[in-house]
Design a protein around this motif. Sequence first.
Motif, PDB file in Angstrom:
ATOM      1  N   LYS A  34       0.832  -1.218   0.000  1.00  0.00           N
ATOM      2  CA  LYS A  34       0.000   0.000   0.000  1.00  0.00           C
ATOM      3  C   LYS A  34       0.862   1.263   0.000  1.00  0.00           C
ATOM      4  CE  LYS A  34      -4.186  -1.917   2.107  1.00  0.00           C
ATOM      5  NZ  LYS A  34      -5.181  -1.788   3.210  1.00  0.00           N
ATOM      6  N   GLY A  35       1.563   1.519   1.097  1.00  0.00           N
ATOM      7  CA  GLY A  35       2.369   2.733   1.179  1.00  0.00           C
ATOM      8  C   GLY A  35       3.611   2.643   0.314  1.00  0.00           C
ATOM      9  N   LEU A  36       3.941   3.718  -0.390  1.00  0.00           N
ATOM     10  CA  LEU A  36       5.118   3.785  -1.260  1.00  0.00           C
ATOM     11  C   LEU A  36       6.105   4.787  -0.672  1.00  0.00           C
ATOM     12  CD1 LEU A  36       6.474   2.860  -3.901  1.00  0.00           C
ATOM     13  CD2 LEU A  36       5.356   4.788  -5.043  1.00  0.00           C
ATOM     14  N   ASP A  37       7.249   4.310  -0.206  1.00  0.00           N
ATOM     15  CA  ASP A  37       8.297   5.147   0.364  1.00  0.00           C
ATOM     16  C   ASP A  37       9.191   5.637  -0.772  1.00  0.00           C
ATOM     17  OD1 ASP A  37      10.256   6.394   1.839  1.00  0.00           O
ATOM     18  OD2 ASP A  37      11.090   4.549   2.702  1.00  0.00           O
ATOM     19  N   LYS A  38       9.012   6.914  -1.162  1.00  0.00           N
ATOM     20  CA  LYS A  38       9.751   7.480  -2.291  1.00  0.00           C
ATOM     21  C   LYS A  38      10.980   8.245  -1.812  1.00  0.00           C
ATOM     22  CE  LYS A  38       5.750   8.418  -5.306  1.00  0.00           C
ATOM     23  NZ  LYS A  38       5.077   9.498  -6.063  1.00  0.00           N
ATOM     24  N   ARG A  39      12.080   8.082  -2.521  1.00  0.00           N
ATOM     25  CA  ARG A  39      13.270   8.894  -2.311  1.00  0.00           C
ATOM     26  C   ARG A  39      13.679   9.503  -3.643  1.00  0.00           C
ATOM     27  NH1 ARG A  39      16.882   4.955   1.711  1.00  0.00           N
ATOM     28  NH2 ARG A  39      15.506   5.192   3.538  1.00  0.00           N
ATOM     29  N   PRO A  40      13.790  10.831  -3.720  1.00  0.00           N
ATOM     30  CA  PRO A  40      14.267  11.456  -4.959  1.00  0.00           C
ATOM     31  C   PRO A  40      15.657  10.932  -5.309  1.00  0.00           C
ATOM     32  CG  PRO A  40      13.405  13.095  -3.430  1.00  0.00           C
ATOM     33  CD  PRO A  40      13.504  11.824  -2.663  1.00  0.00           C
ATOM     34  N   TYR A  41      15.956  10.845  -6.579  1.00  0.00           N
ATOM     35  CA  TYR A  41      17.233  10.264  -6.991  1.00  0.00           C
ATOM     36  C   TYR A  41      18.462  10.970  -6.393  1.00  0.00           C
ATOM     37  CZ  TYR A  41      15.498   6.682 -10.185  1.00  0.00           C
ATOM     38  OH  TYR A  41      14.912   5.556 -10.715  1.00  0.00           O
ATOM     39  N   PRO A  42      18.500  12.308  -6.284  1.00  0.00           N
ATOM     40  CA  PRO A  42      19.667  12.912  -5.635  1.00  0.00           C
ATOM     41  C   PRO A  42      19.875  12.416  -4.199  1.00  0.00           C
ATOM     42  CG  PRO A  42      18.500  14.574  -6.889  1.00  0.00           C
ATOM     43  CD  PRO A  42      17.628  13.351  -6.894  1.00  0.00           C
ATOM     44  N   GLU A  43      18.779  12.181  -3.464  1.00  0.00           N
ATOM     45  CA  GLU A  43      18.895  11.631  -2.109  1.00  0.00           C
ATOM     46  C   GLU A  43      19.412  10.196  -2.165  1.00  0.00           C
ATOM     47  OE1 GLU A  43      16.111  10.285   1.689  1.00  0.00           O
ATOM     48  OE2 GLU A  43      15.284  11.641   0.188  1.00  0.00           O
ATOM     49  N   VAL A  44      18.929   9.420  -3.117  1.00  0.00           N
ATOM     50  CA  VAL A  44      19.403   8.045  -3.270  1.00  0.00           C
ATOM     51  C   VAL A  44      20.912   8.032  -3.501  1.00  0.00           C
ATOM     52  CG1 VAL A  44      19.336   6.001  -4.765  1.00  0.00           C
ATOM     53  CG2 VAL A  44      17.210   7.138  -4.103  1.00  0.00           C
ATOM     54  N   VAL A  45      21.396   8.895  -4.396  1.00  0.00           N
ATOM     55  CA  VAL A  45      22.829   8.921  -4.706  1.00  0.00           C
ATOM     56  C   VAL A  45      23.631   9.336  -3.475  1.00  0.00           C
ATOM     57  CG1 VAL A  45      24.625   9.949  -6.145  1.00  0.00           C
ATOM     58  CG2 VAL A  45      22.407   9.343  -7.150  1.00  0.00           C
ATOM     59  N   SER A  46      23.136  10.292  -2.699  1.00  0.00           N
ATOM     60  CA  SER A  46      23.817  10.683  -1.469  1.00  0.00           C
ATOM     61  C   SER A  46      23.942   9.497  -0.518  1.00  0.00           C
ATOM     62  CB  SER A  46      23.063  11.836  -0.790  1.00  0.00           C
ATOM     63  OG  SER A  46      23.660  12.168   0.452  1.00  0.00           O
ATOM     64  N   ARG A  47      22.892   8.718  -0.411  1.00  0.00           N
ATOM     65  CA  ARG A  47      22.927   7.544   0.469  1.00  0.00           C
ATOM     66  C   ARG A  47      23.835   6.457  -0.098  1.00  0.00           C
ATOM     67  NH1 ARG A  47      19.385   7.364   4.563  1.00  0.00           N
ATOM     68  NH2 ARG A  47      19.449   5.089   4.562  1.00  0.00           N
ATOM     69  N   VAL A  48      23.866   6.300  -1.414  1.00  0.00           N
ATOM     70  CA  VAL A  48      24.793   5.352  -2.038  1.00  0.00           C
ATOM     71  C   VAL A  48      26.231   5.716  -1.685  1.00  0.00           C
ATOM     72  CG1 VAL A  48      25.746   4.623  -4.266  1.00  0.00           C
ATOM     73  CG2 VAL A  48      23.264   4.706  -3.933  1.00  0.00           C
ATOM     74  N   ARG A  49      26.558   6.999  -1.777  1.00  0.00           N
ATOM     75  CA  ARG A  49      27.920   7.437  -1.458  1.00  0.00           C
ATOM     76  C   ARG A  49      28.220   7.242   0.024  1.00  0.00           C
ATOM     77  NH1 ARG A  49      28.838  13.274  -3.961  1.00  0.00           N
ATOM     78  NH2 ARG A  49      30.949  12.760  -3.236  1.00  0.00           N
TER      79      ARG A  49
END
Length: 241
Positions: A34-49
């Motif tokens: 049901k719930g969709l936890d969205k992360r904008p791609y710039p935030e995703v890349v920050s977390r990847v780093r």
Amino acid sequence: TPPTLVEALRALAEGSHPAPPGGGYLGIYDRRGKGLDKRPYPEVVSRVRAWGAWFESQGVKPGEVVYLCLPTSHDLLEAFMGVSLIGALPCNVALPRAIGGMNAFQHRLQKLSERFPGGHLVTTPDVAGDLTRPAWTPPELDLSRQAPLDAVDPDSLAYVQLTSGSTGLPKAVSITHANFAANSRGIFMGGHGDATKDTFLGWLPLYHDMGLVGIAFTAMFHGSSLALMRPETFVGNPLRW
């Protein structure tokens, strides 16, 4: 199509892809679908780093294999990219319940370790608690520590993909960045127009090539939004899909 995963991350972080309405994102549905936890791609890349910096702080060296045994989640995809970012080799493996239980899982890890000595493992707390070998669990990331987005040779290795193992022990296949990009480009060639206006949806497991590359990374290499559901959620309630 960016020639390497690092260049794909750079494009997502810097907005080299034209942003779709609302911006591109990585979304993960909850267990109920049901719930969709969205992360904008710039935030995703920050977390990847940040994941990359964390793996380096744990002593992971370029060329070493890191097994990722996690459910479909932000942690799984971000950790996967963080490992590859520092020149190590991520390898997604199925959770024990998907391959016959803990004994079968530990046997599989032992056989993989014979091919890739010294591999590390990241898994859930409940799986880690039942293992006879050391394992890490997903940490609280320090986002102030960021691994650099250094360019890599397209012919260098990006990750290790396991075959399905449906008729025996899975085989491990080493994939280069050039392979990775070519697979994503070939899969995407049926598309048309502005990829960033598209959203990819998937429920296939991310330890299979079709789920990992056919859906997840084909979306990210082309700047499309991505929303993923756990396989067990789909199987338990297909109408939710």
